[in-house]
Motif scaffolding. Structure first.
Motif, PDB file in Angstrom:
ATOM      1  N   GLN A  97      -6.405   4.195  -5.768  1.00 16.30           N
ATOM      2  CA  GLN A  97      -8.016   4.276  -5.736  1.00 16.30           C
ATOM      3  C   GLN A  97      -8.463   5.267  -6.666  1.00 16.30           C
ATOM      4  O   GLN A  97      -9.182   4.970  -7.446  1.00 16.30           O
ATOM      5  CB  GLN A  97      -8.122   4.710  -4.310  1.00 16.30           C
ATOM      6  CG  GLN A  97      -7.916   3.711  -3.251  1.00 16.30           C
ATOM      7  CD  GLN A  97      -7.999   4.013  -1.774  1.00 16.30           C
ATOM      8  OE1 GLN A  97      -8.028   5.223  -1.518  1.00 16.30           O
ATOM      9  NE2 GLN A  97      -8.160   3.007  -1.019  1.00 16.30           N
ATOM     10  N   SER A 146      -0.121   5.831   2.274  1.00 13.79           N
ATOM     11  CA  SER A 146      -1.488   6.438   2.204  1.00 13.79           C
ATOM     12  C   SER A 146      -1.556   7.140   0.900  1.00 13.79           C
ATOM     13  O   SER A 146      -2.707   6.967   0.040  1.00 13.79           O
ATOM     14  CB  SER A 146      -1.618   7.294   3.269  1.00 13.79           C
ATOM     15  OG  SER A 146      -2.971   7.735   3.208  1.00 13.79           O
ATOM     16  N   THR A 197      -9.635   6.593  -0.190  1.00 13.49           N
ATOM     17  CA  THR A 197      -9.696   6.784   1.398  1.00 13.49           C
ATOM     18  C   THR A 197      -8.565   6.515   1.971  1.00 13.49           C
ATOM     19  O   THR A 197      -8.114   7.166   3.213  1.00 13.49           O
ATOM     20  CB  THR A 197     -10.545   5.720   1.884  1.00 13.49           C
ATOM     21  OG1 THR A 197      -9.848   4.452   1.527  1.00 13.49           O
ATOM     22  CG2 THR A 197     -11.923   5.694   1.536  1.00 13.49           C
ATOM     23  N   GLY A 250      -2.717  -9.629   5.905  1.00 12.46           N
ATOM     24  CA  GLY A 250      -4.110  -9.966   6.915  1.00 12.46           C
ATOM     25  C   GLY A 250      -4.093 -11.145   7.792  1.00 12.46           C
ATOM     26  O   GLY A 250      -4.794 -11.348   8.769  1.00 12.46           O
ATOM     27  N   LEU A 256      -7.133   4.124   2.671  1.00 11.96           N
ATOM     28  CA  LEU A 256      -7.073   2.969   3.524  1.00 11.96           C
ATOM     29  C   LEU A 256      -6.970   1.794   2.655  1.00 11.96           C
ATOM     30  O   LEU A 256      -7.779   1.521   1.701  1.00 11.96           O
ATOM     31  CB  LEU A 256      -8.410   2.943   4.457  1.00 11.96           C
ATOM     32  CG  LEU A 256      -8.623   4.206   5.268  1.00 11.96           C
ATOM     33  CD1 LEU A 256      -9.985   3.980   6.209  1.00 11.96           C
ATOM     34  CD2 LEU A 256      -7.538   4.386   6.460  1.00 11.96           C
ATOM     35  N   VAL A 257      -6.434   0.686   3.120  1.00 17.85           N
ATOM     36  CA  VAL A 257      -6.606  -0.574   2.525  1.00 17.85           C
ATOM     37  C   VAL A 257      -7.679  -1.442   3.158  1.00 17.85           C
ATOM     38  O   VAL A 257      -7.762  -2.009   3.918  1.00 17.85           O
ATOM     39  CB  VAL A 257      -5.227  -1.455   2.865  1.00 17.85           C
ATOM     40  CG1 VAL A 257      -5.033  -2.735   2.069  1.00 17.85           C
ATOM     41  CG2 VAL A 257      -3.801  -0.626   2.550  1.00 17.85           C
ATOM     42  N   ASP A 258      -8.669  -1.174   2.332  1.00 18.45           N
ATOM     43  CA  ASP A 258      -9.984  -2.067   2.398  1.00 18.45           C
ATOM     44  C   ASP A 258     -10.000  -3.284   1.457  1.00 18.45           C
ATOM     45  O   ASP A 258      -9.179  -3.361   0.736  1.00 18.45           O
ATOM     46  CB  ASP A 258     -11.303  -0.960   2.513  1.00 18.45           C
ATOM     47  CG  ASP A 258     -11.398  -0.302   1.144  1.00 18.45           C
ATOM     48  OD1 ASP A 258     -10.802  -0.622   0.087  1.00 18.45           O
ATOM     49  OD2 ASP A 258     -12.023   0.839   1.200  1.00 18.45           O
ATOM     50  N   ASP A 259     -11.305  -4.007   1.778  1.00 17.73           N
ATOM     51  CA  ASP A 259     -11.137  -5.148   0.793  1.00 17.73           C
ATOM     52  C   ASP A 259     -11.539  -4.905  -0.796  1.00 17.73           C
ATOM     53  O   ASP A 259     -11.020  -5.331  -1.663  1.00 17.73           O
ATOM     54  CB  ASP A 259     -12.535  -5.890   0.974  1.00 17.73           C
ATOM     55  CG  ASP A 259     -12.406  -6.602   2.547  1.00 17.73           C
ATOM     56  OD1 ASP A 259     -11.353  -6.544   2.978  1.00 17.73           O
ATOM     57  OD2 ASP A 259     -13.695  -6.921   3.138  1.00 17.73           O
ATOM     58  N   ILE A 260     -12.005  -3.528  -1.158  1.00 20.62           N
ATOM     59  CA  ILE A 260     -12.163  -3.176  -2.718  1.00 20.62           C
ATOM     60  C   ILE A 260     -10.982  -2.807  -3.117  1.00 20.62           C
ATOM     61  O   ILE A 260     -10.503  -3.272  -4.194  1.00 20.62           O
ATOM     62  CB  ILE A 260     -13.067  -1.933  -2.743  1.00 20.62           C
ATOM     63  CG1 ILE A 260     -14.601  -2.151  -2.180  1.00 20.62           C
ATOM     64  CG2 ILE A 260     -13.306  -1.483  -4.066  1.00 20.62           C
ATOM     65  CD1 ILE A 260     -15.280  -0.921  -1.933  1.00 20.62           C
ATOM     66  N   THR A 261     -10.180  -2.129  -2.293  1.00 23.06           N
ATOM     67  CA  THR A 261      -8.704  -1.826  -2.655  1.00 23.06           C
ATOM     68  C   THR A 261      -7.791  -2.954  -2.820  1.00 23.06           C
ATOM     69  O   THR A 261      -7.086  -2.898  -3.855  1.00 23.06           O
ATOM     70  CB  THR A 261      -7.938  -0.838  -1.847  1.00 23.06           C
ATOM     71  OG1 THR A 261      -8.812   0.261  -1.410  1.00 23.06           O
ATOM     72  CG2 THR A 261      -6.670  -0.331  -2.340  1.00 23.06           C
ATOM     73  N   SER A 294      -3.471  -7.258  12.046  1.00 28.87           N
ATOM     74  CA  SER A 294      -4.293  -7.833  13.035  1.00 28.87           C
ATOM     75  C   SER A 294      -3.320  -8.641  13.910  1.00 28.87           C
ATOM     76  O   SER A 294      -3.474  -8.729  15.008  1.00 28.87           O
ATOM     77  CB  SER A 294      -5.141  -8.963  12.300  1.00 28.87           C
ATOM     78  OG  SER A 294      -4.360  -9.975  11.587  1.00 28.87           O
TER      79      SER A 294
END
Length: 175
Positions: A151, A144, A159, A19, A161-166, A64
């Motif tokens: 997950q 994915s 999801t 990130g 998706l690579v989110d903060d929880i994951t 980003s």
């Protein structure tokens, strides 16, 4: 594709630089079989030019930073480029102890291709990657699927998706 997706999950997602919006040149963030092939290519180049070497100006790239490059017109990809998965690198020569783009670009590109790697057009002459452009969507789908399976296995929202929880869960499992 499976080993790339696994490497992304277990190595890249948990790295502290995941990130980060700055270029990263750490070769440990390259898929090992890709790095091994790059090292072979560099050795072949050095046989022709023993007083030169090749290293990599950028290895891993966050989404980003990828988007920033896209906005600047420096990339055609908005997100999930091959750098993001540890299977692309931007080469740079080392001549007289200094980094430069003035080495034998055409020879290096030929060596990469001869060793099964993929190069892009001359607009990105020193970029090299493991898989052809035509396989990139297949890789994104494999990643994915790997993320969804992780997950599901960890009992967090599925999801893909690579989110903060994951990321947090991956860090706790693989660190």
């Amino acid at each position: 594709m499976e080993d790339i997706a696994q490497f992304f999950l277990e190595k890249l997602m948990i790295d502290e630089r995941y990130g980060i919006a700055k270029p990263v040149d750490d070769q440990t963030l390259l898929l090992p079989r890709f790095l091994n092939t790059l090292e072979v290519c560099v050795d072949i180049y050095k046989q022709k030019y023993p007083n030169q070497s090749v290293t990599f100006a950028e290895t891993y790239r966050s989404n980003s930073l990828q988007y920033k490059y896209f906005q600047q017109g420096a990339s055609k990809i908005k997100a999930d480029g091959m750098h993001h998965y540890g299977i692309a690198a931007d080469s740079i020569f080392i001549i007289n102890g200094k980094r430069t783009y003035k080495g034998d670009v055409m020879l290096l590109r030929k060596i990469y291709v001869d060793n099964g790697l993929t190069i892009l057009g001359m607009w990105d002459a020193l970029h090299v990657q493991l898989i052809p452009v035509g396989q990139q969507m297949q890789l994104r789908n494999a990643v994915s699927s790997k993320i969804k399976a992780f997950q599901n296995q960890q009992g967090i929202p599925v999801t893909g998706l690579v989110d903060d929880i994951t990321v947090a869960k991956a860090r706790s499992v693989f660190s």
